[in-house]
Design a protein around this motif. Sequence first.
Motif, PDB file in Angstrom:
ATOM      1  N   HIS A 594     -36.651 -36.801 -35.119  1.00 39.74           N
ATOM      2  CA  HIS A 594     -37.057 -37.475 -36.349  1.00 39.74           C
ATOM      3  C   HIS A 594     -37.863 -36.513 -37.208  1.00 39.74           C
ATOM      4  O   HIS A 594     -38.619 -35.680 -36.709  1.00 39.74           O
ATOM      5  CB  HIS A 594     -37.852 -38.759 -36.069  1.00 39.74           C
ATOM      6  N   PHE A 595     -37.655 -36.620 -38.511  1.00 34.97           N
ATOM      7  CA  PHE A 595     -38.326 -35.788 -39.497  1.00 34.97           C
ATOM      8  C   PHE A 595     -39.031 -36.711 -40.487  1.00 34.97           C
ATOM      9  O   PHE A 595     -38.667 -37.880 -40.641  1.00 34.97           O
ATOM     10  CB  PHE A 595     -37.321 -34.894 -40.222  1.00 34.97           C
ATOM     11  N   GLU A 596     -40.033 -36.160 -41.153  1.00 38.21           N
ATOM     12  CA  GLU A 596     -40.855 -37.007 -42.013  1.00 38.21           C
ATOM     13  C   GLU A 596     -41.011 -36.383 -43.392  1.00 38.21           C
ATOM     14  O   GLU A 596     -41.142 -35.163 -43.531  1.00 38.21           O
ATOM     15  CB  GLU A 596     -42.237 -37.204 -41.380  1.00 38.21           C
ATOM     16  N   LEU A 597     -40.993 -37.241 -44.410  1.00 43.84           N
ATOM     17  CA  LEU A 597     -41.323 -36.836 -45.772  1.00 43.84           C
ATOM     18  C   LEU A 597     -42.806 -37.110 -45.991  1.00 43.84           C
ATOM     19  O   LEU A 597     -43.273 -38.240 -45.819  1.00 43.84           O
ATOM     20  CB  LEU A 597     -40.489 -37.625 -46.783  1.00 43.84           C
ATOM     21  N   LEU A 598     -43.564 -36.070 -46.370  1.00 43.88           N
ATOM     22  CA  LEU A 598     -44.999 -36.203 -46.573  1.00 43.88           C
ATOM     23  C   LEU A 598     -45.368 -35.849 -48.003  1.00 43.88           C
ATOM     24  O   LEU A 598     -44.703 -35.029 -48.647  1.00 43.88           O
ATOM     25  CB  LEU A 598     -45.770 -35.288 -45.616  1.00 43.88           C
ATOM     26  N   GLU A 599     -46.448 -36.460 -48.490  1.00 42.74           N
ATOM     27  CA  GLU A 599     -47.011 -36.090 -49.786  1.00 42.74           C
ATOM     28  C   GLU A 599     -48.083 -35.037 -49.565  1.00 42.74           C
ATOM     29  O   GLU A 599     -48.975 -35.202 -48.733  1.00 42.74           O
ATOM     30  CB  GLU A 599     -47.616 -37.323 -50.465  1.00 42.74           C
ATOM     31  N   ASN A 600     -48.008 -33.929 -50.305  1.00 36.16           N
ATOM     32  CA  ASN A 600     -48.964 -32.835 -50.166  1.00 36.16           C
ATOM     33  C   ASN A 600     -49.367 -32.355 -51.556  1.00 36.16           C
ATOM     34  O   ASN A 600     -48.633 -31.602 -52.196  1.00 36.16           O
ATOM     35  CB  ASN A 600     -48.346 -31.698 -49.345  1.00 36.16           C
ATOM     36  N   VAL A 607     -40.907 -32.353 -43.115  1.00 33.67           N
ATOM     37  CA  VAL A 607     -41.533 -31.707 -41.963  1.00 33.67           C
ATOM     38  C   VAL A 607     -41.008 -32.307 -40.661  1.00 33.67           C
ATOM     39  O   VAL A 607     -40.501 -33.430 -40.621  1.00 33.67           O
ATOM     40  CB  VAL A 607     -43.072 -31.835 -42.012  1.00 33.67           C
ATOM     41  N   GLY A 608     -41.153 -31.550 -39.596  1.00 36.57           N
ATOM     42  CA  GLY A 608     -40.742 -31.987 -38.269  1.00 36.57           C
ATOM     43  C   GLY A 608     -40.376 -30.792 -37.416  1.00 36.57           C
ATOM     44  O   GLY A 608     -40.349 -29.645 -37.892  1.00 36.57           O
ATOM     45  N   ASN A 642     -30.475 -19.205 -47.303  1.00 35.27           N
ATOM     46  CA  ASN A 642     -31.609 -18.714 -46.525  1.00 35.27           C
ATOM     47  C   ASN A 642     -32.876 -19.472 -46.933  1.00 35.27           C
ATOM     48  O   ASN A 642     -33.002 -19.926 -48.071  1.00 35.27           O
ATOM     49  CB  ASN A 642     -31.814 -17.221 -46.752  1.00 35.27           C
ATOM     50  N   THR A 643     -33.822 -19.574 -46.007  1.00 37.84           N
ATOM     51  CA  THR A 643     -35.049 -20.305 -46.312  1.00 37.84           C
ATOM     52  C   THR A 643     -36.219 -19.775 -45.499  1.00 37.84           C
ATOM     53  O   THR A 643     -36.043 -19.284 -44.377  1.00 37.84           O
ATOM     54  CB  THR A 643     -34.881 -21.813 -46.022  1.00 37.84           C
ATOM     55  N   ASN A 644     -37.408 -19.875 -46.083  1.00 39.20           N
ATOM     56  CA  ASN A 644     -38.649 -19.622 -45.352  1.00 39.20           C
ATOM     57  C   ASN A 644     -39.309 -20.926 -44.911  1.00 39.20           C
ATOM     58  O   ASN A 644     -40.330 -20.904 -44.231  1.00 39.20           O
ATOM     59  CB  ASN A 644     -39.634 -18.839 -46.234  1.00 39.20           C
ATOM     60  N   GLY A 645     -38.711 -22.055 -45.348  1.00 36.05           N
ATOM     61  CA  GLY A 645     -39.294 -23.357 -45.031  1.00 36.05           C
ATOM     62  C   GLY A 645     -38.916 -23.867 -43.659  1.00 36.05           C
ATOM     63  O   GLY A 645     -39.407 -24.918 -43.233  1.00 36.05           O
ATOM     64  N   ASP A 689     -35.347 -22.676 -28.031  1.00 38.56           N
ATOM     65  CA  ASP A 689     -35.999 -22.270 -29.272  1.00 38.56           C
ATOM     66  C   ASP A 689     -36.508 -23.524 -30.000  1.00 38.56           C
ATOM     67  O   ASP A 689     -35.788 -24.519 -30.124  1.00 38.56           O
ATOM     68  CB  ASP A 689     -35.012 -21.512 -30.152  1.00 38.56           C
ATOM     69  N   THR A 690     -37.764 -23.470 -30.459  1.00 38.28           N
ATOM     70  CA  THR A 690     -38.342 -24.582 -31.222  1.00 38.28           C
ATOM     71  C   THR A 690     -38.186 -24.298 -32.708  1.00 38.28           C
ATOM     72  O   THR A 690     -38.632 -23.253 -33.195  1.00 38.28           O
ATOM     73  CB  THR A 690     -39.826 -24.777 -30.875  1.00 38.28           C
ATOM     74  N   ILE A 691     -37.559 -25.217 -33.404  1.00 39.78           N
ATOM     75  CA  ILE A 691     -37.303 -25.087 -34.831  1.00 39.78           C
ATOM     76  C   ILE A 691     -38.282 -25.991 -35.576  1.00 39.78           C
ATOM     77  O   ILE A 691     -38.361 -27.193 -35.300  1.00 39.78           O
ATOM     78  CB  ILE A 691     -35.848 -25.470 -35.175  1.00 39.78           C
ATOM     79  N   THR A 692     -39.027 -25.418 -36.517  1.00 32.26           N
ATOM     80  CA  THR A 692     -40.062 -26.161 -37.243  1.00 32.26           C
ATOM     81  C   THR A 692     -39.726 -26.199 -38.729  1.00 32.26           C
ATOM     82  O   THR A 692     -39.427 -25.168 -39.334  1.00 32.26           O
ATOM     83  CB  THR A 692     -41.441 -25.507 -37.042  1.00 32.26           C
ATOM     84  N   PHE A 693     -39.791 -27.406 -39.308  1.00 29.98           N
ATOM     85  CA  PHE A 693     -39.480 -27.620 -40.719  1.00 29.98           C
ATOM     86  C   PHE A 693     -40.774 -27.847 -41.503  1.00 29.98           C
ATOM     87  O   PHE A 693     -41.608 -28.676 -41.128  1.00 29.98           O
ATOM     88  CB  PHE A 693     -38.582 -28.850 -40.895  1.00 29.98           C
ATOM     89  N   ASN A 694     -40.952 -27.112 -42.578  1.00 31.55           N
ATOM     90  CA  ASN A 694     -41.983 -27.382 -43.588  1.00 31.55           C
ATOM     91  C   ASN A 694     -41.343 -27.035 -44.929  1.00 31.55           C
ATOM     92  O   ASN A 694     -41.721 -26.096 -45.613  1.00 31.55           O
ATOM     93  CB  ASN A 694     -43.237 -26.560 -43.328  1.00 31.55           C
ATOM     94  N   LEU A 695     -40.387 -27.848 -45.292  1.00 29.43           N
ATOM     95  CA  LEU A 695     -39.409 -27.512 -46.317  1.00 29.43           C
ATOM     96  C   LEU A 695     -39.682 -28.289 -47.600  1.00 29.43           C
ATOM     97  O   LEU A 695     -39.905 -29.502 -47.564  1.00 29.43           O
ATOM     98  CB  LEU A 695     -38.014 -27.851 -45.782  1.00 29.43           C
ATOM     99  N   THR A 696     -39.695 -27.582 -48.727  1.00 28.02           N
ATOM    100  CA  THR A 696     -39.771 -28.255 -50.025  1.00 28.02           C
ATOM    101  C   THR A 696     -38.366 -28.674 -50.437  1.00 28.02           C
ATOM    102  O   THR A 696     -37.455 -27.836 -50.470  1.00 28.02           O
ATOM    103  CB  THR A 696     -40.361 -27.327 -51.093  1.00 28.02           C
ATOM    104  N   PRO A 697     -38.143 -29.948 -50.719  1.00 29.79           N
ATOM    105  CA  PRO A 697     -36.792 -30.407 -51.076  1.00 29.79           C
ATOM    106  C   PRO A 697     -36.244 -29.693 -52.309  1.00 29.79           C
ATOM    107  O   PRO A 697     -36.993 -29.155 -53.135  1.00 29.79           O
ATOM    108  CB  PRO A 697     -36.995 -31.905 -51.340  1.00 29.79           C
TER     109      PRO A 697
END
Length: 729
Positions: A594-600, A607-608, A642-645, A689-697
């Motif tokens: 599960h992934f989550e949309l957060l306000e920042n 994220v997730g 490609n992404t850095n997020g 491998d652990t994949i981490t999302f901190n992605l700007t839509p």
Amino acid sequence: MKLNENNIQAPFQYKISDKTFELKTVSGGFLLNADNVQIKVFSGERLFCADIGYAVDGAVEEMEFLIDSIKVYPQVLESLEDLQTVEVKDNEVYLIRNELDFKSIVFFPPIDLNKKFDFTVTTYSSTFSAFMFDEIAKKLNTLDINYPIKNYYESTDYKANDIIKYKGYLYRVFKDFTGDSTDYYIKNNCSLITPFKKLELDNSYKANELIEYNNNFFIVQEDFLYNQSSGVLTNLNGLLKPLQDMIIWFDGITKIYKNQIVIKDNILYKVFEDIENPIWDSIQEKIETLIKADNTFYDDANSGFGNNTNTVQKAIEKLKSGKQDSLIAGNNIDLNGNKISVNGGVNKEYITGTLYFINDLIINNEKIYKVNEDFTSSNWNTDISKCSLISTGEGSGSSEAIDVSFDNTNAQLQQLAGYDFPKFKEIISDNTIIYGNDGRDYTIEGSIHKENNDYYITINDVQTLPINNGIGVISIFSTKDTNKDYYLLAQFFELSYFKTSSFETDFLYEAEEGEIIVKNQDGEIIPNKQFKFAVFSGGMIIKTIDDSSLIINGKYPTYVSLNIKNRLLRNIDRYLFGYSFAFMSSQTITDFYHFELLENNGEVKFVGSYTLKEGAGNSICFYSPIIENYFNVSSGTVNIQNTNGITSSNGKPIKFGIYKSSNDEVSSGIPPYILFISYQDDSTIQVGDTITFNLTPDKNSTLEPVYRGVDNVQQAIEAIVRRLAILEN
């Protein structure tokens, strides 16, 4: 304490040299009426009783008892039970010989009530100290309803300034605590205020001691010696303070004391010195308004005035000095006057079920609140919205700007209250129909429905499949839309991975009583079993907690009924639920994410994280259509970027793309949305491998701010500062 024969804590007359007690003769007397604390009268009883304060010891023939100066005769009974049968006579009183707790008790016929009683008895000990403390309690209780005398009990909450009676002493609480079976808190959170002292010449008194003076009790504010040197008696002004800290002004009040709080015309004032027979117009230089702009703390962190701008007075003066003209022009703001006046009404404690009126002052949790509208109290968490905090009650006479209310009627100032998030809103349905397997098809109807704030999966007599020779059962139910099943259950439970070949999974939940009922092939309930369960798409695996067999007397478990409450709640407009997917190949494990949309800070973040399990596919499938509101999707071919997020635990850079399946592809079993992810060197994600999302839509990532009116001084001044910045730019 002083160790002498007059100390009430040494009631026994023990003569060490003779190794015996001294039998003393004592005399006394009092009125036999119900107002006397030594008298106990019970309506309808044949006798009433009095505690004379001394144990009656020795031969009664040598004692004397008088009623209105007429001698009466003491009759000694063996036990309390004899009081029920003794013949009551008008010229007799009654004593109990063999009851230690009643050796100071005398019983009288009802005819003696309201008459004068005198006695001369012999005694080994005095019990009068108990009455002294009861007298203190009675006097203290008449002073101020905020300071009742309380007994000391375990698991009882005590607040600062409570008076506690404990083992014959009175204590004043200076730090909140909950009583226990020891005297730890009595020693560490309380100060001893008894035995009290009377105010007498040539005696020294210490700060915080309790003194009885003019039939009232006072706390000593600083050490002093009470004497009459050079014929001048010590001036007590400022040395004593009554237990009653806050009083409401009335004409004709006899005296107010230093550091008392006086409430008049809904405003709080602090008294600087003792004042006899005060007249309001004549004492203005001896009192001060308790809450003012110059003693109300202001947080300058956001407004940036600088130069130690730490009070509301200074903040407003800074605004007035250079900005008032621009503020008034077109902004409906008037800063005339530097004072902040806080109006209040009658001072009351907060008690559930009490009617409060506008402008009343409520004291709760050592703070003072002003009532803004009439209401009957029910729950402080909701009632607080009808009040404004006007004093922190910390003794300094000051409060913080954030706690002082602001009337925004004319100014109409706005503050940032947050952001409109989530931008695309979805609600969880109050009732979703599900279908259970009857052995041939999904025809047994059930539901996931809302009850109060919880959701329940309810379905009866679903056919089950035995696992591992009956060790467990698998319950299958569905919405008849496979992809929807994934995200539907993920709203209410953490989904477990599922290994198809062996039914291997991780059991995350234990069932509460009545949530799972299993029946055998004859429809008989299998008794005395506790269950654990794992949730996955399309149903759940159920096993006994101890992994015991459900095959009983050769009968297999066949039916399952469920009434299971949700274990979590994740709204579908903030959470996106996915599962592992093997594109153009197969997987032996289905894992769930599960992934989550957060306000920042006004922006949306996706994220997730997940760790790739062996046997799980490299891609991630989604059902929820809101993913298309935030990310670019492609059909026919996958648009990889490609992404850095997105980062991997092994440090290799990541690329991704989201594919949207056509209607025909969905009909053929392809998930609606597939997230393809790989390393940028085109190699596949490695197991572990652990994949981490901190992605700007890709789109709709900026949120609209939401404003609301200010309601306290801190917010008001910060809003003014922000508006000034806009005007200056």
